[in-house]
Enzyme design. Structure first.
Site, PDB file in Angstrom:
ATOM      1  N   GLU A 171       0.839  -1.207   0.000  1.00  0.00           N
ATOM      2  CA  GLU A 171       0.000   0.000   0.000  1.00  0.00           C
ATOM      3  C   GLU A 171       0.874   1.257   0.000  1.00  0.00           C
ATOM      4  O   GLU A 171       0.585   2.235  -0.686  1.00  0.00           O
ATOM      5  CB  GLU A 171      -0.926   0.021   1.220  1.00  0.00           C
ATOM      6  CG  GLU A 171      -1.938  -1.126   1.280  1.00  0.00           C
ATOM      7  CD  GLU A 171      -3.066  -0.994   0.267  1.00  0.00           C
ATOM      8  OE1 GLU A 171      -3.063  -0.040  -0.530  1.00  0.00           O
ATOM      9  OE2 GLU A 171      -3.948  -1.878   0.268  1.00  0.00           O
ATOM     10  N   ARG A 175       0.814   3.713  -3.289  1.00  0.00           N
ATOM     11  CA  ARG A 175       0.176   5.016  -3.061  1.00  0.00           C
ATOM     12  C   ARG A 175       1.195   6.121  -2.830  1.00  0.00           C
ATOM     13  O   ARG A 175       1.139   7.177  -3.463  1.00  0.00           O
ATOM     14  CB  ARG A 175      -0.770   4.944  -1.859  1.00  0.00           C
ATOM     15  CG  ARG A 175      -1.878   3.920  -2.032  1.00  0.00           C
ATOM     16  CD  ARG A 175      -2.902   4.018  -0.929  1.00  0.00           C
ATOM     17  NE  ARG A 175      -3.682   2.785  -0.832  1.00  0.00           N
ATOM     18  CZ  ARG A 175      -4.929   2.719  -0.402  1.00  0.00           C
ATOM     19  NH1 ARG A 175      -5.556   3.808  -0.017  1.00  0.00           N
ATOM     20  NH2 ARG A 175      -5.579   1.573  -0.329  1.00  0.00           N
ATOM     21  N   ASP A 303      -5.347 -10.006  -7.974  1.00  0.00           N
ATOM     22  CA  ASP A 303      -5.553  -9.090  -9.105  1.00  0.00           C
ATOM     23  C   ASP A 303      -4.300  -8.533  -9.788  1.00  0.00           C
ATOM     24  O   ASP A 303      -3.993  -8.836 -10.937  1.00  0.00           O
ATOM     25  CB  ASP A 303      -6.492  -7.937  -8.698  1.00  0.00           C
ATOM     26  CG  ASP A 303      -6.122  -7.263  -7.363  1.00  0.00           C
ATOM     27  OD1 ASP A 303      -5.077  -7.602  -6.785  1.00  0.00           O
ATOM     28  OD2 ASP A 303      -6.897  -6.388  -6.916  1.00  0.00           O
ATOM     29  N   GLU A 441     -11.887   0.611 -10.271  1.00  0.00           N
ATOM     30  CA  GLU A 441     -11.424  -0.334 -11.301  1.00  0.00           C
ATOM     31  C   GLU A 441     -12.229  -0.303 -12.603  1.00  0.00           C
ATOM     32  O   GLU A 441     -11.666  -0.328 -13.701  1.00  0.00           O
ATOM     33  CB  GLU A 441     -11.396  -1.766 -10.735  1.00  0.00           C
ATOM     34  CG  GLU A 441     -10.264  -2.027  -9.753  1.00  0.00           C
ATOM     35  CD  GLU A 441     -10.452  -1.372  -8.384  1.00  0.00           C
ATOM     36  OE1 GLU A 441     -11.602  -0.975  -8.085  1.00  0.00           O
ATOM     37  OE2 GLU A 441      -9.484  -1.262  -7.622  1.00  0.00           O
TER      38      GLU A 441
HETATM   39  C1  DMJ Z   1      -6.170   0.686  -4.915  1.00  0.00           C
HETATM   40  O1  DMJ Z   1      -5.396   0.923  -3.798  1.00  0.00           O
HETATM   41  C2  DMJ Z   1      -5.369   0.022  -6.007  1.00  0.00           C
HETATM   42  O2  DMJ Z   1      -6.030   0.161  -7.211  1.00  0.00           O
HETATM   43  C3  DMJ Z   1      -5.126  -1.426  -5.716  1.00  0.00           C
HETATM   44  O3  DMJ Z   1      -4.404  -2.049  -6.745  1.00  0.00           O
HETATM   45  C4  DMJ Z   1      -6.433  -2.145  -5.513  1.00  0.00           C
HETATM   46  N1  DMJ Z   1      -7.295  -1.483  -4.578  1.00  0.00           N
HETATM   47  C5  DMJ Z   1      -7.411  -0.057  -4.518  1.00  0.00           C
HETATM   48  C6  DMJ Z   1      -8.613   0.555  -5.193  1.00  0.00           C
HETATM   49  O4  DMJ Z   1      -9.732  -0.203  -5.245  1.00  0.00           O
END
Ligand code: DMJ
Length: 539
Positions: A171, A175, A303, A441
Site C-alpha cells: 500500500e 500510493r 488481481d 477499477e
Molecule cells: C487501490 O489501492 C489500487 O487500485 C489497488 O491495486 C487495488 N485497490 C485499490 C482501489 O480499489
C-alpha cells in the site's frame, strides 16, 4: 462442473468474434439502464471476405506499424505532457468533484490519511498523509495550481518518514512511493524525488526475508520487516505489485539496489509452479513457497499480479519476455478455468477457484474489473487479438454490475447465476457485499477502452457511474463510501473517503472525458496500480 463452465466459455469466445452478445434482457428494476447499454462494436477488423492469408497480412501490417511507432519513442524518458488544455463540460464536473473532496480533506483531515466527511474528522492508517500524496498528480493533471501548491508545501515541510509505524509495503509503495515518483516525473521538482528516496530506503527493509520475497509490513523507523498481523503469509498481489515503483526509483537515481530486489521477486515467482499460469493468493516470505490450497482469484490478493506482469514488460521496453509469456499463459488459464457465462443473458464473468483449485465459485470482485483495461492494453502491445473480445465482454458485465443497481454503483462482490433460476436476474448481491468504497477499477478500464477505441459509449457509461457517485456518495464535506448500493433511500453511508477516490477514481474519470487522448498516451506512460503514471523505459 468447472470444466464444463470453462469449456462452454472458451467455445463461446472462440466462435464469437463478430459481435459481443446482444444486450441482455432488462431486469424488471432496471429497464431504463439496459436500454442505453448497447455493447460497443469491436475494434475494426479486416473485412471478412478477404481470404485467410490476406487477412493475416493486413492484421500483421497494422501491428507492425504500431510497433514501429512505439519503438521510435521508447528510448527516451518523455517530457511531462503539456498541460493545461481546454476542459470539456464533463471534465469540469469532475474538477468540481475534486475541489469538493479536497476542500473537505483540507478542512477536517489535513495531513492525515483519510477524511471522515460526515463526522468531520479524520482517520489514520499509515500516518503518511495518504490522501494528500495520492492526490498530488491528480491535482497537477487537473491544473489545480493553488491546491497543488499547498500540497507541495506540506510534502516539503511536514512529510517525514522517521516514524515508529508498521506500514503495509504494498500500500505504501503503490500510493506513497508511486505518488511521489509520478509527481516528480510530471513536475521535475527535486523535493518529490528526495522524499521518494528516503521512503524507498526504509521500505527496502521489507525484502529482508529468508527467500527475498518481501514480508507484508515494514517499520519505517526501525526498518524491521514482519508478517502481517492477521496471518503467516504475504499476499501474492502485494509482493508482485511493487516492481514498477522500485524499478523507477533505480532508473531515476542510478542506484540499482531497488530494482535488483524487485527483479529477484518477479524472477522467483516466474519459476514457481502455477495452475495454467494462475497463482494462489498467499506466499510465505521465509520459504518463498505458495501456501497450499489457497484460493485462485483475479480479485482481492490476486488481481494486480496479472496487471504487473504486463505493465512491467511494457515499462522495460518490452525486453523481459518472460513477463509477457507469463501474462499470456495466465490469460489462457483465465479463459479455460475461470471464465463462465450467466443465465439468462450469457454475460462473461471470471469466477474463482477455492480449495486447492477444486471448486469453482461464481463470484467476482469489483476489483477484478481492472482486467478489461489491462487486456486492452495488452492487445495494443501485440497480445492475441481475441483478448480484445474478452475485454469488451467483461467490460460490459462490469458496467452492468454498476448500472443495474438502482444507485448506479457497484457492490464490492457480485455473485452470478450460471444455471437457470426462473428469474430474469444474471447476478445477485449478498448483504455483506453490498458496499461501494469509491473504488476505481471499472472506470479505469473504461478509460483504457475509450483511449484505445475512441468509442464514446464508454464515456457515457462512465458518466452514468459518476452520476451515481454524485447522487449517493457526495455529502456536505466531501464524498463517502456507502454500505448498500441496492437501495436509493437506505444507502448506509460509511463516513470514509478513501485516498484512491482522489488518486484513481477522479483521475480516470477526468482522463476518460479528455478530448485530446494523446496527452497521456499509453505509448509513453504506464500507470501503476494506484493510477500514478510512470515513464516507459527502453529496457
Ligand atoms: C487501490 O489501492 C489500487 O487500485 C489497488 O491495486 C487495488 N485497490 C485499490 C482501489 O480499489
Amino acid at each position: 462442473m468447472l470444466g464444463v463452465a470453462g469449456i462452454v466459455a472458451l467455445t463461446y469466445v472462440i466462435t464469437n468474434h463478430a459481435e459481443p452478445s446482444a444486450p441482455p434482457a432488462a431486469s424488471h428494476s432496471a429497464d431504463h439502464v439496459d436500454s442505453y447499454l448497447t455493447p460497443p462494436p469491436l475494434l475494426p477488423h479486416p473485412p471478412d471476405n478477404l481470404p485467410e492469408k490476406e487477412k493475416e497480412a493486413v492484421e500483421n501490417e497494422v501491428f507492425a506499424k504500431k510497433d514501429e511507432g512505439m519503438r521510435e519513442g521508447r528510448d527516451q524518458i518523455v517530457p511531462p505532457p503539456g498541460l493545461p488544455q481546454k476542459r470539456t463540460t464533463r471534465q469540469e464536473a469532475i474538477v468540481a468533484a475534486m475541489k469538493h473532496a479536497w476542500k473537505g480533506y483540507k478542512t477536517y483531515a489535513w495531513g492525515h490519511d483519510h477524511l471522515k466527511p460526515i463526522s468531520r474528522t479524520r482517520n489514520d492508517w499509515l500516518r503518511l498523509g495518504l490522501t494528500l500524496i495520492d492526490a498530488l498528480d491528480t491535482l497537477w493533471i487537473m491544473d489545480l495550481k493553488e491546491e497543488f501548491s499547498e500540497a507541495r508545501e506540506w510534502v516539503s515541510t511536514q512529510l517525514h518518514f522517521n516514524l515508529n509505524q508498521d506500514v503495509n509495503l504494498f500500500e505504501t509503495t503503490i500510493r506513497v512511493l508511486g505518488g511521489l515518483l509520478s509527481t516528480y516525473h510530471l513536475t521535475k521538482e527535486q523535493v518529490f524525488l528526495d522524499k521518494a528516496v528516503d521512503l524507498g530506503d526504509r521500505l527496502i527493509a521489507g525484502f529482508n526475508s529468508g527467500s527475498g520475497v518481501p514480508f507484508a509490513d515494514v517499520n519505517l523507523y526501525s526498518r524491521r520487516a514482519s508478517k502481517p498481523k492477521w496471518g503467516p503469509d504475504s499476499s501474492t498481489s502485494e509482493v508482485t505489485t511493487i516492481q514498477l515503483e522500485f524499478r523507477d526509483l533505480s532508473r531515476i537515481t542510478g542506484n540499482p539496489i531497488y530494482e535488483e530486489k524487485v527483479n529477484f521477486v518477479s524472477e522467483h515467482i516466474h519459476k514457481l509452479p502455477k495452475t495454467e499460469g494462475l497463482v494462489p493468493i498467499f506466499i510465505n516470505a521465509q520459504t518463498g513457497q505458495w501456501r497450499s490450497h489457497s484460493t485462485i482469484t483475479l480479485g482481492a490478493r490476486g488481481d494486480s499480479y496479472y496487471e504487473y506482469l504486463l505493465k512491467q514488460w511494457i515499462q522495460t521496453g518490452r525486453t523481459k519476455d518472460y513477463l509477457r509469456d507469463d501474462f499470456n499463459e495466465s490469460v489462457s488459464g483465465m479463459e479455460h478455468l475461470l471464465a463462465a457465462r450467466t443465465e439468462p443473458s450469457n454475460l462473461l464473468f471470471f469466477g474463482e477457484l477455492h480449495g486447492g483449485s477444486k471448486n469453482f465459485v461464481n463470484k467476482m470482485d469489483e476489483l477484478t474489473c481492472y482486467l478489461p483495461g489491462t487486456l486492452a492494453l495488452g492487445v495494443h502491445y501485440g497480445m492475441p487479438k481475441h483478448h480484445m473480445t474478452l475485454a469488451e465482454q467483461l467490460m460490459y458485465t462490469c458496467t452492468l454490475t454498476w448500472l443495474r443497481q438502482p444507485t448506479n454503483l457497484a457492490p464490492e462482490i457480485t455473485y452470478f447465476n450460471t444455471q437457470p433460476t426462473g428469474t430474469n436476474e444474471d447476478f445477485f448481491v449478498k448483504n455483506n457485499d453490498a458496499h461501494y468504497l469509491l473504488r476505481p477499477e471499472t472506470i479505469e478500464s473504461l478509460w483504457y477502452m475509450y483511449h484505445l477505441t475512441g468509442n464514446k459509449t464508454y464515456q457515457d457509461w462512465g458518466w452514468q457511474m459518476f452520476q451515481g457517485i454524485e447522487t449517493y456518495c457526495r455529502v456536505e464535506n466531501g464524498y463517502t463510501s456507502i454500505g448498500n448500493v441496492r437501495s436509493t433511500v437506505d444507502t448506509k453511508p460509511k463516513d470514509k473517503m478513501e485516498s484512491f477516490f482522489l488518486g484513481e477514481t477522479l483521475k480516470y474519470l477526468y482522463l476518460l472525458f479528455m478530448e485530446d487522448q494523446s496527452t497521456f498516451s499509453i505509448d509513453k506512460w504506464v500507470f501503476n496500480s494506484e493510477a500514478h503514471p510512470l515513464p516507459i523505459y527502453s529496457h
